[in-house]
Motif scaffolding. Structure first.
Motif, PDB file in Angstrom:
ATOM      1  N   ARG A  59       0.809  -1.219   0.000  1.00 36.93           N
ATOM      2  CA  ARG A  59       0.000   0.000   0.000  1.00 36.93           C
ATOM      3  C   ARG A  59       0.845   1.274   0.000  1.00 36.93           C
ATOM      4  NH1 ARG A  59      -2.679  -2.527   4.342  1.00 36.93           N
ATOM      5  NH2 ARG A  59      -1.874  -0.887   5.732  1.00 36.93           N
ATOM      6  N   THR A  60       2.022   1.207   0.581  1.00 37.02           N
ATOM      7  CA  THR A  60       2.803   2.430   0.824  1.00 37.02           C
ATOM      8  C   THR A  60       4.060   2.557  -0.036  1.00 37.02           C
ATOM      9  OG1 THR A  60       4.037   1.338   2.609  1.00 37.02           O
ATOM     10  CG2 THR A  60       2.007   2.493   3.215  1.00 37.02           C
ATOM     11  N   GLY A  96      21.461   1.418  21.449  1.00 28.86           N
ATOM     12  CA  GLY A  96      20.660   0.203  21.442  1.00 28.86           C
ATOM     13  C   GLY A  96      19.173   0.504  21.390  1.00 28.86           C
ATOM     14  N   GLY A  97      18.408  -0.400  20.800  1.00 31.59           N
ATOM     15  CA  GLY A  97      16.960  -0.289  20.779  1.00 31.59           C
ATOM     16  C   GLY A  97      16.376   0.614  19.718  1.00 31.59           C
ATOM     17  N   LEU A  98      17.198   1.225  18.879  1.00 36.58           N
ATOM     18  CA  LEU A  98      16.711   2.216  17.928  1.00 36.58           C
ATOM     19  C   LEU A  98      15.784   1.622  16.871  1.00 36.58           C
ATOM     20  CD1 LEU A  98      16.866   5.187  17.063  1.00 36.58           C
ATOM     21  CD2 LEU A  98      18.916   4.627  15.740  1.00 36.58           C
ATOM     22  N   TYR A  99      16.001   0.355  16.527  1.00 37.64           N
ATOM     23  CA  TYR A  99      15.252  -0.248  15.423  1.00 37.64           C
ATOM     24  C   TYR A  99      14.284  -1.341  15.891  1.00 37.64           C
ATOM     25  CZ  TYR A  99      19.227   2.092  13.328  1.00 37.64           C
ATOM     26  OH  TYR A  99      20.174   3.039  13.004  1.00 37.64           O
ATOM     27  N   ALA A 100      13.925  -1.308  17.159  1.00 33.97           N
ATOM     28  CA  ALA A 100      13.099  -2.386  17.735  1.00 33.97           C
ATOM     29  C   ALA A 100      11.610  -2.232  17.467  1.00 33.97           C
ATOM     30  CB  ALA A 100      13.354  -2.477  19.239  1.00 33.97           C
ATOM     31  N   GLY A 101      11.168  -1.048  17.050  1.00 35.37           N
ATOM     32  CA  GLY A 101       9.741  -0.831  16.815  1.00 35.37           C
ATOM     33  C   GLY A 101       9.451  -0.318  15.427  1.00 35.37           C
ATOM     34  N   PRO A 102       9.668  -1.097  14.376  1.00 38.04           N
ATOM     35  CA  PRO A 102       9.478  -0.618  12.998  1.00 38.04           C
ATOM     36  C   PRO A 102       8.053  -0.135  12.732  1.00 38.04           C
ATOM     37  CG  PRO A 102      10.605  -2.740  13.025  1.00 38.04           C
ATOM     38  CD  PRO A 102      10.098  -2.505  14.410  1.00 38.04           C
ATOM     39  N   LEU A 103       7.932   0.957  12.012  1.00 43.57           N
ATOM     40  CA  LEU A 103       6.618   1.498  11.679  1.00 43.57           C
ATOM     41  C   LEU A 103       5.777   0.495  10.908  1.00 43.57           C
ATOM     42  CD1 LEU A 103       7.506   5.142  10.550  1.00 43.57           C
ATOM     43  CD2 LEU A 103       6.462   4.426  12.716  1.00 43.57           C
ATOM     44  N   ALA A 129      15.242   0.701   7.444  1.00 43.41           N
ATOM     45  CA  ALA A 129      14.660   0.857   8.775  1.00 43.41           C
ATOM     46  C   ALA A 129      13.202   1.300   8.677  1.00 43.41           C
ATOM     47  CB  ALA A 129      15.459   1.878   9.581  1.00 43.41           C
ATOM     48  N   ASP A 130      12.358   0.677   9.508  1.00 40.70           N
ATOM     49  CA  ASP A 130      10.924   0.980   9.625  1.00 40.70           C
ATOM     50  C   ASP A 130      10.093   0.460   8.463  1.00 40.70           C
ATOM     51  OD1 ASP A 130      10.300   2.484  12.127  1.00 40.70           O
ATOM     52  OD2 ASP A 130      11.883   3.795  11.367  1.00 40.70           O
ATOM     53  N   HIS A 131      10.720  -0.106   7.438  1.00 45.25           N
ATOM     54  CA  HIS A 131       9.944  -0.547   6.278  1.00 45.25           C
ATOM     55  C   HIS A 131      10.298  -1.949   5.820  1.00 45.25           C
ATOM     56  CE1 HIS A 131       7.428   0.011   2.754  1.00 45.25           C
ATOM     57  NE2 HIS A 131       8.425  -0.354   1.967  1.00 45.25           N
ATOM     58  N   ASP A 132      11.573  -2.315   5.852  1.00 45.11           N
ATOM     59  CA  ASP A 132      12.009  -3.621   5.358  1.00 45.11           C
ATOM     60  C   ASP A 132      13.177  -4.086   6.226  1.00 45.11           C
ATOM     61  OD1 ASP A 132      11.961  -5.821   3.513  1.00 45.11           O
ATOM     62  OD2 ASP A 132      13.751  -4.986   2.561  1.00 45.11           O
ATOM     63  N   ASP A 170      15.670   6.626   6.733  1.00 51.32           N
ATOM     64  CA  ASP A 170      14.980   7.351   5.670  1.00 51.32           C
ATOM     65  C   ASP A 170      14.321   8.608   6.257  1.00 51.32           C
ATOM     66  OD1 ASP A 170      13.297   8.245   3.683  1.00 51.32           O
ATOM     67  OD2 ASP A 170      12.386   6.294   3.279  1.00 51.32           O
ATOM     68  N   PRO A 171      14.650   9.801   5.744  1.00 51.97           N
ATOM     69  CA  PRO A 171      14.023  11.024   6.271  1.00 51.97           C
ATOM     70  C   PRO A 171      12.501  10.992   6.229  1.00 51.97           C
ATOM     71  CG  PRO A 171      15.897  11.586   4.890  1.00 51.97           C
ATOM     72  CD  PRO A 171      15.682  10.107   4.739  1.00 51.97           C
ATOM     73  N   ALA A 172      11.929  10.358   5.193  1.00 51.20           N
ATOM     74  CA  ALA A 172      10.470  10.283   5.108  1.00 51.20           C
ATOM     75  C   ALA A 172       9.899   9.456   6.257  1.00 51.20           C
ATOM     76  CB  ALA A 172      10.063   9.690   3.765  1.00 51.20           C
ATOM     77  N   LYS A 173      10.575   8.367   6.611  1.00 49.02           N
ATOM     78  CA  LYS A 173      10.127   7.541   7.740  1.00 49.02           C
ATOM     79  C   LYS A 173      10.383   8.259   9.061  1.00 49.02           C
ATOM     80  CE  LYS A 173       8.854   4.158   5.102  1.00 49.02           C
ATOM     81  NZ  LYS A 173       7.406   3.843   4.928  1.00 49.02           N
ATOM     82  N   GLU A 174      11.464   9.009   9.137  1.00 49.79           N
ATOM     83  CA  GLU A 174      11.734   9.789  10.340  1.00 49.79           C
ATOM     84  C   GLU A 174      10.601  10.781  10.595  1.00 49.79           C
ATOM     85  OE1 GLU A 174      16.589   9.828   9.591  1.00 49.79           O
ATOM     86  OE2 GLU A 174      15.465  11.702   9.751  1.00 49.79           O
ATOM     87  N   ALA A 175      10.139  11.430   9.529  1.00 51.77           N
ATOM     88  CA  ALA A 175       9.071  12.421   9.655  1.00 51.77           C
ATOM     89  C   ALA A 175       7.763  11.790  10.100  1.00 51.77           C
ATOM     90  CB  ALA A 175       8.882  13.147   8.321  1.00 51.77           C
TER      91      ALA A 175
END
Length: 379
Positions: A59-60, A96-103, A129-132, A170-175
């Motif tokens: 979808r995204t 640590g822990g920065l990538y533990a909760g993907p969007l 990160a946050d997507h794949d 990714d700046p878009a995911k950061e936003a």
């Protein structure tokens, strides 16, 4: 005497017909690590996500299809898929822990990840990160320990190559509220070297210091004296930086123009002091001759035999054949064994001729190279 003179003249004429780099190789007859060719995997850690997360990707992300491939664990690739090179995408995570909760998990209605390795400080391995984020080894040290353990059990292997791509969020995911990674700086790159050395001691690595000669740049050393001999290099590992951006390479090269004390060989172009490894992803057309020229001169080259998922859909082997004939020492693929491309409608497979694990380089191997002697594994 006349016969001797004629023989000498014939020999001089024959040697003159050989390109300079090849003449040096023929004269020495020394088999070096750049005289062999192996297959490697692209994004070697990658795993697809759950069906619910794939729905979110669909979808995204207009290019969601580009993420639909998975690799087996790294040791399995060395054993069953006959690869001798891997690629790891590396993200910094000093706290640590920065990538533990993907969007993508949140959007799919799934809880955060409970992988304890993600909670610990240290570099992480994932694609986007946050997507794949799917990976067979989320922490870099975990990936490297798997490589080390296989190497320990098989000390007669030709040098393993590890291509690292230094990544950021990714700046878009950061936003959207996703993770925000710290910028790659000298301190982080020092930490990366230290993390690699925590798994591989000096005697198990081939680094720029092992190649560079006193009074010469790294490039001059490679072109004049060549790479380490294969007989002294079995059981070792080499690390390369895939990134070419000068802004990213600059902190790694700061105060170390020939990579003094560093672990990674940077992706450079000829003419730079650090030029020893060259990434040249496109092997077809005029690039075939360009890569052959680089290989003959003494550079270590990585290219690709396929791109997702052109060859897997068409079954075309033109790019693979160009990569093989180019002499590039490291050829990356997403399809190292039969069956992986079937879901895309073909039986495309990228492997060395005859299904070999390693072969004498078709461009620069000395005449005495014999493929059955290149590795000394316990079978």
């Amino acid at each position: 005497m006349r016969r001797l003179a004629l023989l000498a003249a014939t020999l001089v004429t024959a040697l003159a017909a050989v390109p300079a780099a090849d003449a040096a190789t023929a004269g020495r007859g020394t088999l070096r690590i750049n005289h062999v060719q192996t297959m490697a995997t692209h994004n070697s850690y990658h795993r697809e996500l759950t069906d619910a997360e794939k729905d979110v990707q669909r979808r995204t992300d207009a290019n969601w299809w580009n993420l639909q491939y998975s690799h087996t664990a790294l040791p399995n690739q060395f054993v069953a898929q006959r690869v001798r090179g891997i690629e790891l995408d590396v993200f910094p995570d000093p706290q640590g822990g920065l990538y533990a909760g993907p969007l993508v998990r949140k959007d799919a209605g799934l809880p955060p990840l409970n992988d304890p390795a993600l909670a610990r400080p240290g570099f992480k391995v994932l694609h986007w990160a946050d997507h794949d984020y799917g990976t067979t080894c989320s922490a870099l040290v975990t990936c490297l320990r798997q490589v080390r353990e296989w190497s320990d059990r098989n000390p007669g292997h030709v040098p393993l190559t590890v291509l690292t791509e230094l990544k950021s969020t990714d700046p878009a995911k950061e936003a959207m509220g996703g993770a925000k990674s710290p910028a790659w700086d000298k301190a982080l790159m020092d930490a990366l070297d230290a993390e690699i050395r925590s798994v591989f001691p000096d005697e198990r690595l081939i680094t720029p210091d092992d190649v560079r000669k006193p009074g010469l740049t790294l490039e001059q050393s490679v072109l004049k004296h060549g790479w380490p001999e294969l007989n002294a290099s079995r059981g070792k590992v080499m690390f390369f930086m895939d990134n070419q951006a000068s802004a990213l390479q600059a902190p790694y090269l700061e105060g170390r123009p020939s990579l003094e004390g560093r672990v990674l060989f940077t992706n450079a172009r000829p003419g730079r002091p650090d030029a020893a490894f060259v990434g040249w992803n496109e092997p077809e057309g005029g690039n075939t001759a360009q890569i052959r020229d680089l290989v003959r001169k003494g550079y270590y080259v990585r290219t690709r035999s396929d791109v997702p998922f052109t060859e897997a859909r068409s079954g075309d082997t033109g790019r693979l054949e160009a990569a093989l004939t180019s002499g590039a020492q490291m050829i990356s693929t997403d399809f190292p064994v039969i069956g992986l491309s079937a879901r895309n409608g073909s039986d495309y497979t990228a492997e060395l001729p005859g299904g070999a694990t390693v072969r004498c380089n078709p461009v620069n191997a000395p005449s005495g190279c014999r493929e059955h002697t290149l590795e000394r594994l316990n079978r």
